[in-house]
Design a protein around this motif. Structure first.
Motif, short mmCIF file in Angstrom:
data_model
loop_
_atom_site.label_atom_id
_atom_site.label_comp_id
_atom_site.label_asym_id
_atom_site.label_seq_id
_atom_site.Cartn_x
_atom_site.Cartn_y
_atom_site.Cartn_z
N ALA A 1 3.26 5.35 -13.45
CA ALA A 1 1.86 5.42 -13.04
C ALA A 1 1.71 5.06 -11.57
CB ALA A 1 1.01 4.48 -13.90
N THR B 1 -1.64 7.34 -14.85
CA THR B 1 -2.30 7.88 -13.67
C THR B 1 -2.27 9.40 -13.73
OG1 THR B 1 -1.79 5.96 -12.27
CG2 THR B 1 -2.26 8.05 -11.15
N THR C 1 -6.73 6.47 -12.82
CA THR C 1 -5.82 5.69 -13.65
C THR C 1 -6.59 5.19 -14.87
OG1 THR C 1 -4.47 4.96 -11.78
CG2 THR C 1 -4.31 3.67 -13.81
#
Length: 378
Positions: free
Chosen positions: A211, A230, A247
């Motif tokens: 992420a 994300t 996110t």
């Protein structure tokens, strides 16, 4: 198969010729697929091979391969299409030099686009060897494309609608045990099912440690009970992009998630407030840096916070003009700008990214997405 009127294409060509005249150019060698599309509607990924659109006082002439002959006939306004022949030892730069000679352009002042994925170094070196004293002009059409016409803005708004649909589909697929692949498939399907197009670069999806990445990477994982994912994606209409970034936290957010989210929201608001006509793109970055550095996040942010969007081809949906320190481009009504807050805190392995696209109006930024800015959990 044209997506704009003959009058709009004629206006774009006239503006290009006027700018060429202002720079003292007798011809322009157009290698950028975005420039070719903007000028004529020519729509192909054949730019991975050698092809060149020649703009002068005469009608535009395209030099391309046989595989793209009908592509040009069906998708563009170009009437004069020349084909260089695939064969052992083929040197299309020689064909281009001969073409320029036949058009009476040999020895004239000729500009060319070099800052483009449509011209490899090898091909560029070959052209420079056969057509000496070329004038760098990569910014000519790129600058003209920066402010969008009403017809282009209509495609951008449709792209924004598709981007919101992708967000809704992706969010519905996120949860403990869900696969990144399912999220990605849902988002891309939402765009294509509504008549949108492939993006100029891959949708970005990464969870857990990934992420913290802001590029696509191969491989998929399943989301855990407490996780983070994300997403960076774009709605796409007739190659026009409207990008978004978010996110999402799976399970209970950590205190760092909440702190980074608050900083990202504040910084995005400051950047959008700075996106006003008469300013510079560097002013937007300064707002980004001021807020995030004020939160002690200087080492966790990026050195750029967005870029112009428009009609783009692989491998990137970014236009040339970016938001970074000292970026000189003037902010003008009709520009389309993606602003992203990308926070990647490696010591705590915490990601928090937030971004959306705005149209610059007479008074400032008009965000085009309905995606919520606040912290989203699943």
């Amino acid at each position: 198969m044209l997506h704009f009127t003959a009058e709009e294409f004629a206006d774009r060509l006239a503006r290009t010729r006027a700018e060429m005249a202002a720079r003292g150019l007798d011809a322009l060698l157009v290698f950028s697929p975005e420039s070719q599309y903007w000028l004529t509607g020519y729509d192909t990924f054949g730019f991975c091979f050698f092809q060149c659109l020649v703009i002068s006082e005469r009608e535009p002439v395209l030099l391309t391969r046989s595989a793209d002959l009908r592509q040009a006939e069906l998708t563009s306004t170009i009437a004069d299409i020349r084909v260089w022949r695939d064969r052992a030892g083929a040197q299309p730069a020689d064909d281009l030099a001969a073409l320029l000679g036949s058009l009476g352009l040999a020895g004239r002042r000729i500009g060319w686009e070099t800052r483009t994925h449509g011209l490899t170094h090898a091909n560029g070196a070959a052209v420079a060897a056969r057509v000496p004293d070329l004038v760098e002009a990569s910014d000519l059409i790129s600058g003209l494309r920066l402010v969008k016409s009403p017809a282009e803005i209509a495609h951008v708004r449709e792209a924004a609608r598709l981007g919101d649909l992708a967000w809704e589909a992706g969010l519905a697929a996120i949860g403990p045990g869900a696969g990144e692949a399912a999220v990605l498939a849902a988002m891309q399907n939402a765009v294509l099912a509504e008549g949108g197009d492939y993006p100029a670069n891959e949708f970005i999806v990464g969870s857990g440690a990934a992420a913290l990445l802001c590029r696509y990477q191969a491989g998929r994982r399943q989301l855990g009970a407490r996780d983070q994912i994300t997403l960076e994606w774009a709605g796409v209409s007739k190659h026009y992009h409207s990008a978004l970034m978010k996110t999402v936290v799976v399970g209970e957010p950590t205190p760092r998630h909440r702190a980074l989210q608050a900083a990202a929201e504040e910084a995005l608001a400051a950047c959008e407030a700075a996106l006003t006509p008469g300013g510079r793109l560097g002013d937007v970055f300064d707002a980004h840096a001021r807020v995030l550095d004020g939160h002690g996040l200087g080492q966790h942010r990026l050195n750029a916070c967005g870029y112009s969007l428009g009609a783009r081809f692989a491998p990137s949906w970014m236009e040339d003009q970016m938001l970074y320190e000292g970026a000189p481009a003037e902010i003008r009504p009709g520009m389309v700008i993606f602003i992203h807050m990308i926070l990647m805190e490696s010591p705590t392995q915490t990601a928090m990214c937030l971004g959306r696209t705005s149209l610059v109006g007479a008074r400032g930024a008009e965000p085009l997405s309905a995606m919520p800015l606040g912290l989203v959990t699943r």
